[in-house]
Design an enzyme around this catalytic site. Structure first.
Site, short mmCIF file in Angstrom:
data_model
loop_
_atom_site.label_atom_id
_atom_site.label_comp_id
_atom_site.label_asym_id
_atom_site.label_seq_id
_atom_site.Cartn_x
_atom_site.Cartn_y
_atom_site.Cartn_z
N ASP A 32 14.23 9.45 -2.77
CA ASP A 32 12.93 8.76 -2.73
C ASP A 32 12.33 8.75 -4.12
OD1 ASP A 32 10.07 8.14 -2.09
OD2 ASP A 32 10.77 8.36 -0.04
N LEU A 34 9.11 8.22 -4.59
CA LEU A 34 7.71 8.62 -4.35
C LEU A 34 6.72 7.52 -4.72
CD1 LEU A 34 7.88 12.37 -5.51
CD2 LEU A 34 8.15 11.45 -3.21
N GLY A 37 5.73 7.13 -0.85
CA GLY A 37 5.91 8.36 -0.06
C GLY A 37 5.35 9.57 -0.79
N TYR A 144 8.50 -10.26 1.44
CA TYR A 144 8.93 -9.08 2.20
C TYR A 144 9.75 -9.49 3.43
CZ TYR A 144 8.42 -5.02 5.34
OH TYR A 144 8.66 -3.97 6.22
N VAL A 188 -3.12 -0.43 11.12
CA VAL A 188 -4.48 -0.46 11.68
C VAL A 188 -4.83 0.86 12.38
CG1 VAL A 188 -3.73 -1.61 13.83
CG2 VAL A 188 -6.09 -1.81 13.09
N ARG A 212 -0.63 -6.88 19.23
CA ARG A 212 0.48 -6.24 18.51
C ARG A 212 1.23 -5.32 19.47
NH1 ARG A 212 -0.91 -9.63 15.54
NH2 ARG A 212 -1.27 -9.56 13.29
N GLY A 273 -3.69 -16.00 6.97
CA GLY A 273 -2.25 -16.01 7.25
C GLY A 273 -1.83 -15.05 8.35
P1 NAD Z 1 6.58 4.30 3.55
O1 NAD Z 1 5.98 3.59 2.40
O2 NAD Z 1 5.89 5.49 4.08
O3 NAD Z 1 8.10 4.68 3.23
C1 NAD Z 1 8.92 4.00 2.29
C2 NAD Z 1 9.52 5.05 1.35
O4 NAD Z 1 10.43 4.41 0.43
C3 NAD Z 1 8.46 5.76 0.52
O5 NAD Z 1 8.62 7.15 0.62
C4 NAD Z 1 8.70 5.26 -0.91
O6 NAD Z 1 8.33 6.20 -1.89
C5 NAD Z 1 10.20 4.99 -0.87
N1 NAD Z 1 10.66 4.00 -1.86
C6 NAD Z 1 10.11 2.79 -2.14
N2 NAD Z 1 10.80 2.16 -3.11
C7 NAD Z 1 11.83 2.99 -3.43
C8 NAD Z 1 12.89 2.89 -4.37
N3 NAD Z 1 13.03 1.82 -5.16
N4 NAD Z 1 13.78 3.91 -4.45
C9 NAD Z 1 13.64 5.02 -3.67
N5 NAD Z 1 12.64 5.16 -2.77
C10 NAD Z 1 11.75 4.16 -2.66
O7 NAD Z 1 6.77 3.19 4.70
P2 NAD Z 1 7.33 3.33 6.19
O8 NAD Z 1 6.31 2.73 7.08
O9 NAD Z 1 7.83 4.70 6.47
O10 NAD Z 1 8.55 2.30 6.11
C11 NAD Z 1 9.91 2.71 6.21
C12 NAD Z 1 10.75 1.46 6.39
O11 NAD Z 1 10.41 0.81 7.61
C13 NAD Z 1 10.58 0.41 5.29
O12 NAD Z 1 11.84 -0.16 5.00
C14 NAD Z 1 9.66 -0.63 5.92
O13 NAD Z 1 9.86 -1.90 5.35
C15 NAD Z 1 10.11 -0.56 7.37
N6 NAD Z 1 9.09 -1.03 8.34
C16 NAD Z 1 7.98 -0.28 8.59
C17 NAD Z 1 7.05 -0.74 9.53
C18 NAD Z 1 5.82 0.05 9.90
O14 NAD Z 1 5.10 -0.37 10.83
N7 NAD Z 1 5.55 1.18 9.27
C19 NAD Z 1 7.24 -1.96 10.19
C20 NAD Z 1 8.38 -2.70 9.87
C21 NAD Z 1 9.31 -2.20 8.97
C1 UD1 Z 2 2.61 -5.54 10.35
C2 UD1 Z 2 3.22 -4.76 9.21
C3 UD1 Z 2 3.71 -5.70 8.18
C4 UD1 Z 2 4.66 -6.72 8.79
C5 UD1 Z 2 4.01 -7.42 9.96
C6 UD1 Z 2 5.06 -8.29 10.65
C7 UD1 Z 2 2.12 -2.60 9.15
C8 UD1 Z 2 1.15 -1.74 8.45
N1 UD1 Z 2 2.24 -3.84 8.66
O1 UD1 Z 2 1.44 -6.22 9.90
O2 UD1 Z 2 4.44 -4.94 7.21
O3 UD1 Z 2 5.01 -7.70 7.88
O4 UD1 Z 2 3.55 -6.46 10.88
O5 UD1 Z 2 4.57 -8.95 11.72
O6 UD1 Z 2 2.79 -2.20 10.09
N2 UD1 Z 2 -6.72 -4.99 11.65
C9 UD1 Z 2 -8.08 -4.91 11.86
N3 UD1 Z 2 -8.80 -4.04 11.09
C10 UD1 Z 2 -8.23 -3.25 10.12
C11 UD1 Z 2 -6.83 -3.36 9.91
C12 UD1 Z 2 -6.12 -4.24 10.69
O7 UD1 Z 2 -8.64 -5.59 12.71
O8 UD1 Z 2 -8.95 -2.48 9.47
C13 UD1 Z 2 -5.94 -5.90 12.49
C14 UD1 Z 2 -5.15 -6.90 11.68
O9 UD1 Z 2 -5.93 -8.03 11.41
C15 UD1 Z 2 -3.98 -7.19 12.63
C16 UD1 Z 2 -3.78 -5.88 13.38
O10 UD1 Z 2 -4.98 -5.14 13.20
O11 UD1 Z 2 -4.32 -8.17 13.55
C17 UD1 Z 2 -2.60 -5.08 12.87
O12 UD1 Z 2 -2.73 -4.97 11.46
P1 UD1 Z 2 -1.71 -4.11 10.58
O13 UD1 Z 2 -1.62 -2.73 11.11
O14 UD1 Z 2 -2.11 -4.31 9.18
O15 UD1 Z 2 -0.30 -4.77 10.88
P2 UD1 Z 2 0.20 -6.31 10.86
O16 UD1 Z 2 -0.80 -7.19 10.27
O17 UD1 Z 2 0.65 -6.62 12.25
#
Ligand code: NAD
Ligand code: UD1
Length: 310
Positions: A32, A34, A37, A144, A188, A212, A273
């Site tokens: 990682d 960081l 993370g 993305y 959110v 969602r 969007g």
């Molecule tokens: P996060 O930001 O907590 O974790 C991503 C980690 O990757 C971080 O620790 C960051 O430091 C590390 N990182 C970033 N660029 C790097 C690099 N170039 N080399 C090494 N490490 C690197 O996010 P997360 O929510 O835990 O996401 C994990 C994965 O899940 C990601 O691939 C993200 O796109 C995917 N994902 C997450 C969600 C969600 O709702 N959290 C939804 C869809 C997809």
């Molecule tokens: C999520 C992902 C994004 C991905 C997308 C794909 C996360 C954090 N983001 O976006 O990476 O590309 O799905 O569909 O998981 N909201 C509020 N108030 C707030 C924050 C958010 O009303 O303070 C609403 C947003 O407008 C949205 C919903 O909550 O309608 C969820 O928002 P968010 O958690 O940011 O995720 P996505 O927009 O779904």
């Protein structure tokens, strides 16, 4: 017992995976840089079986070295912010697409290594189909989403050309402990819980009727491990959600109910969007990998709130 490389293992989802793998006796190397993370997310799991390496997936020599003794790679490292990918598409290209290509190349050199990587519901873009199935070809709305989709296509080609076996998991809206609420684009649920802790009303964007599919991080870890253990050959993509959706208005209501708060939310302009509806069809992963979403929204919110207030 196996030895896994977890890229992005110091992040939100990655750290839960590292915890689960180490608790079941596996050896883990975390890679990682960081950038989003935190070392503290994995520090407590570092032991003689769990090693932390601060480094970048763009460093191919380092990747080659770390993959050498591995049985499998969980590739979660990514530039995760959609708005950041729109501002810096080249960074998204280099980290999300080229970075995954680097990982696939390692697997090509080490044919026994199985790969599971994080894709996203963002590959669907603003599809009107609901619930959405893996066979739907979406139109991504951001670098993305586009790069996550291209990672899957790349993985499909590596399976056909070089017999690299991999799984791409299209996570929907993941939530749980260790999700960072500090940016306006954080999940959110982490933002809403942060506001509750401060006794502040959150802002719901738009009229709150948008939906969602929120999935608890423990279930995402289950999907990751089932995908790694599956003996399926070639490449496959799976949705990872709960298969149920909720409006943002209802989410706030349930959260207030779970924590015993009575705080009306404020309303602000809708996000530009923004997609209105998001719901996963999870029958493919249920049938092929035996996945079952075990934590319902209320239980997941309770666990997340308890973690945030401990
Ligand atoms: P996060 O930001 O907590 O974790 C991503 C980690 O990757 C971080 O620790 C960051 O430091 C590390 N990182 C970033 N660029 C790097 C690099 N170039 N080399 C090494 N490490 C690197 O996010 P997360 O929510 O835990 O996401 C994990 C994965 O899940 C990601 O691939 C993200 O796109 C995917 N994902 C997450 C969600 C969600 O709702 N959290 C939804 C869809 C997809
Ligand atoms: C999520 C992902 C994004 C991905 C997308 C794909 C996360 C954090 N983001 O976006 O990476 O590309 O799905 O569909 O998981 N909201 C509020 N108030 C707030 C924050 C958010 O009303 O303070 C609403 C947003 O407008 C949205 C919903 O909550 O309608 C969820 O928002 P968010 O958690 O940011 O995720 P996505 O927009 O779904």
């Amino acid at each position: 017992m196996a030895h896994y490389l977890v890229t992005g293992g110091a992040g939100f989802i990655g750290s839960h995976l590292v915890e689960a793998l180490s608790l079941t006796g596996h050896s883990v190397t975390v890679l990682d840089n960081l950038s989003s993370g935190h070392k503290k997310n994995v520090e407590t799991f570092v032991s003689n079986r769990v090693k932390f390496v601060e480094g970048d997936i763009r460093d191919t020599a380092l990747l080659d070295q770390l993959v050498k003794n591995c049985d499998g790679i969980f590739h979660l490292a990514a530039l995760v912010s959609v708005p950041q990918s729109i501002e810096q598409p080249k960074d998204s290209f280099e980290i999300n697409l080229q970075g995954t290509l680097n990982v696939l190349e390692c697997c090509r050199k080490q044919p026994h290594v199985r790969l599971v990587f994080a894709s996203s519901a963002a590959v669907y873009g603003d599809t009107k189909i609901c619930p959405v199935k893996e066979t739907i070809v979406g139109i991504p709305l951001s670098p993305y989403g586009l790069h996550k989709w291209m990672c899957e296509e790349q993985a499909g080609l590596y399976a056909a050309l070089y017999s690299v076996n991999s799984v791409g998991l299209r996570f929907f809206n993941v939530f749980g402990p260790r999700q960072d609420p500090s940016s306006p684009y954080s999940g959110v649920i982490s933002i809403f819980i942060d506001r509750l802790r401060r006794g502040q009303a959150p802002t719901i964007f738009g009229d709150g009727s948008q939906t969602r599919d929120f999935v608890y991080v423990g279930d995402v870890v289950q999907a990751l491990i089932k995908a790694m253990n599956s003996k399926k050959q070639g490449f496959a993509a799976y949705n990872v959600g709960r298969g149920e959706s909720v409006t943002i208005n209802m989410l706030w209501k349930i959260l207030c109910n779970v924590v015993g708060a009575d705080l009306p939310a404020k309303f602000g302009p809708a996000r530009e969007g923004e997609i209105h509806t998001s719901l996963a069809n999870i029958s493919k992963i249920e049938m092929e990998l035996g996945y079952a979403a075990e934590t319902n929204l209320k239980e997941g919110l309770k666990k997340t709130y308890e973690w945030a207030t401990q």
